[in-house]
Design an enzyme around this catalytic site. Structure first.
Site, PDB file in Angstrom:
ATOM      1  N   ILE A  38      88.324 -60.378-102.196  1.00 19.79           N
ATOM      2  CA  ILE A  38      89.608 -60.295-102.884  1.00 19.79           C
ATOM      3  C   ILE A  38      90.456 -59.175-102.279  1.00 19.79           C
ATOM      4  O   ILE A  38      89.940 -58.197-101.743  1.00 19.79           O
ATOM      5  CB  ILE A  38      89.419 -60.067-104.392  1.00 19.79           C
ATOM      6  CG1 ILE A  38      88.728 -58.723-104.670  1.00 19.79           C
ATOM      7  CG2 ILE A  38      88.638 -61.202-105.024  1.00 19.79           C
ATOM      8  CD1 ILE A  38      88.756 -58.326-106.128  1.00 19.79           C
ATOM      9  N   ILE A  81      83.956 -55.902-103.491  1.00 21.16           N
ATOM     10  CA  ILE A  81      84.609 -56.339-102.257  1.00 21.16           C
ATOM     11  C   ILE A  81      84.717 -57.853-102.192  1.00 21.16           C
ATOM     12  O   ILE A  81      85.691 -58.391-101.668  1.00 21.16           O
ATOM     13  CB  ILE A  81      83.840 -55.806-101.024  1.00 21.16           C
ATOM     14  CG1 ILE A  81      83.944 -54.287-100.954  1.00 21.16           C
ATOM     15  CG2 ILE A  81      84.380 -56.427 -99.738  1.00 21.16           C
ATOM     16  CD1 ILE A  81      83.160 -53.672 -99.812  1.00 21.16           C
ATOM     17  N   GLU A  82      83.751 -58.550-102.740  1.00 20.95           N
ATOM     18  CA  GLU A  82      83.725 -60.004-102.623  1.00 20.95           C
ATOM     19  C   GLU A  82      84.591 -60.678-103.699  1.00 20.95           C
ATOM     20  O   GLU A  82      85.737 -61.013-103.458  1.00 20.95           O
ATOM     21  CB  GLU A  82      82.279 -60.492-102.668  1.00 20.95           C
ATOM     22  CG  GLU A  82      81.474 -59.976-101.472  1.00 20.95           C
ATOM     23  CD  GLU A  82      80.047 -60.462-101.466  1.00 20.95           C
ATOM     24  OE1 GLU A  82      79.841 -61.689-101.415  1.00 20.95           O
ATOM     25  OE2 GLU A  82      79.117 -59.623-101.512  1.00 20.95           O
ATOM     26  N   MET A  83      84.057 -60.892-104.889  1.00 18.34           N
ATOM     27  CA  MET A  83      84.822 -61.570-105.933  1.00 18.34           C
ATOM     28  C   MET A  83      85.395 -60.602-106.962  1.00 18.34           C
ATOM     29  O   MET A  83      86.254 -60.974-107.757  1.00 18.34           O
ATOM     30  CB  MET A  83      83.959 -62.639-106.599  1.00 18.34           C
ATOM     31  CG  MET A  83      83.484 -63.701-105.600  1.00 18.34           C
ATOM     32  SD  MET A  83      82.292 -64.898-106.269  1.00 18.34           S
ATOM     33  CE  MET A  83      83.410 -66.066-107.021  1.00 18.34           C
TER      34      MET A  83
END
Length: 336
Positions: A87, A129-131
């Site tokens: 994201i 960092i990801e979702m």
């Protein structure tokens, strides 16, 4: 030992083995029947729910990232990038591994920090960092969608669900993402015309001269073990890999051996995506990796000829399967 993975799977938690009574459970040539955990048995409703969740960007904090953003079918269930985008354009630290044949895997992630697919499925959701979301927020979002409540009731017998049901559904779908029936599988099954002459020569290099099957063996062409190849170990602050999880000095700089199925479609390579082509990968191994304090003892110069390198690449291309491309198409409509 060729059946080491199967023996280790037999020693894990009780599992239910299902045969292809459901088209989604059809196992391609070269693979074994899918195993489902006793506490997460298969159902078509659960698989379809997992498929929807896998592709739904509403699981991320800002609605921009889904599981498929980093593991999409258009890139053989990776994303074709050295490291993935999360994201707000954030970059991860490792390359996204393929989801193919996770049903035959043990621990998940490059460092093996997740003990199951269910545990793995919950990780990216709450990774900043990801979702960038939380488990509680995801559950609240999904419970606010009538279409999902109905599907959870179909899959689990109740509309009152939590993150365990979310991850179990995703893991169920992921276990049906398979790759087999490659030219190599057909060749082993008796079709001696399934592979080119170069691939056949490359197979000999693979098993005899390069001895790639020391780490890439069995039905999924991996032992699921961890090794230090020297990748990134020449950088100022190298990724410590499995050591971060176990704190065992023997695991410093070691990463999980990935499957070689669909390897020609899952570039770039290595845990940091630092090698762009299969030719670069072969050259890396031919040189014996990168020296460091914990380099695996099997990493030694191979002294391959140029022709042997070309043939080895041809053999790896023969590990790409067929049929999954249409079978695993993403949904076009999501629950509302």
């Amino acid at each position: 030992m060729k059946f080491s993975l199967l023996k280790r799977l037999a020693l894990t938690a009780p599992a239910l083995v299902l045969f292809a009574a459901d088209p989604a459970l059809e196992v391609p040539l070269g693979l074994l029947p899918i195993r489902f955990p006793a506490d997460n048995p298969y159902s078509p409703e659960k698989r379809e729910l997992g498929r929807l969740l896998y592709y739904d960007k509403r699981l991320s904090a800002d609605g921009t990232v889904s599981c498929a953003s980093c593991h999409g079918p258009e890139h053989a269930f990776t994303d074709g990038k050295p490291v993935s985008d999360g994201i707000k354009g954030q970059k991860g630290g490792r390359s996204a591994p393929t989801v193919f044949n996770r049903a035959y895997s043990l621990a998940q992630f490059w460092d093996g920090r997740a003990k199951s697919l269910e545990e793995q499925a919950g990780g990216p959701i709450q990774n900043p960092i990801e979702m960038g979301n939380t488990h509680a927020a995801v559950v609240k979002t999904l419970q606010g969608i009538p279409g999902y409540r109905a599907r959870f009731k179909q899959a689990f017998g109740k509309e009152d669900f939590g993150i365990d049901e979310v991850t179990k559904a995703i893991a169920t779908y992921e276990r049906t993402v398979l790759s087999g029936n490659s030219p190599y599988d057909r060749y082993k099954a008796g079709n001696k015309k399934a592979m080119s002459a170069g691939a056949i020569r490359g197979m000999d290099v693979y098993f005899n001269k390069a001895k790639c099957d020391q780490c890439h063996e069995g039905i999924n062409l991996t032992t699921n073990a961890y090794h230090n190849l020297g990748v990134g170990m020449d950088k100022p602050n190298p990724d410590e890999g499995r050591f971060v999880v176990t704190k065992n000095p023997a695991d410093w700089g070691a990463f999980k051996t990935p499957t070689l199925r669909e390897i020609a479609r899952t570039a770039p390579y290595m845990h940091d995506g630092s090698l762009k082509t299969l030719e670069e990968v072969v050259d890396f191994y031919d040189k014996g990796g990168i020296a460091n304090k914990n380099l695996d003892e099997r990493m030694k110069p191979l002294k391959l000829t140029d022709q042997e390198k070309k043939d080895l690449v041809e053999f790896m291309k023969a590990l790409s399967g067929e049929g999954w491309q249409a079978k695993l198409a993403p949904p076009t409509v999501f629950p509302q």
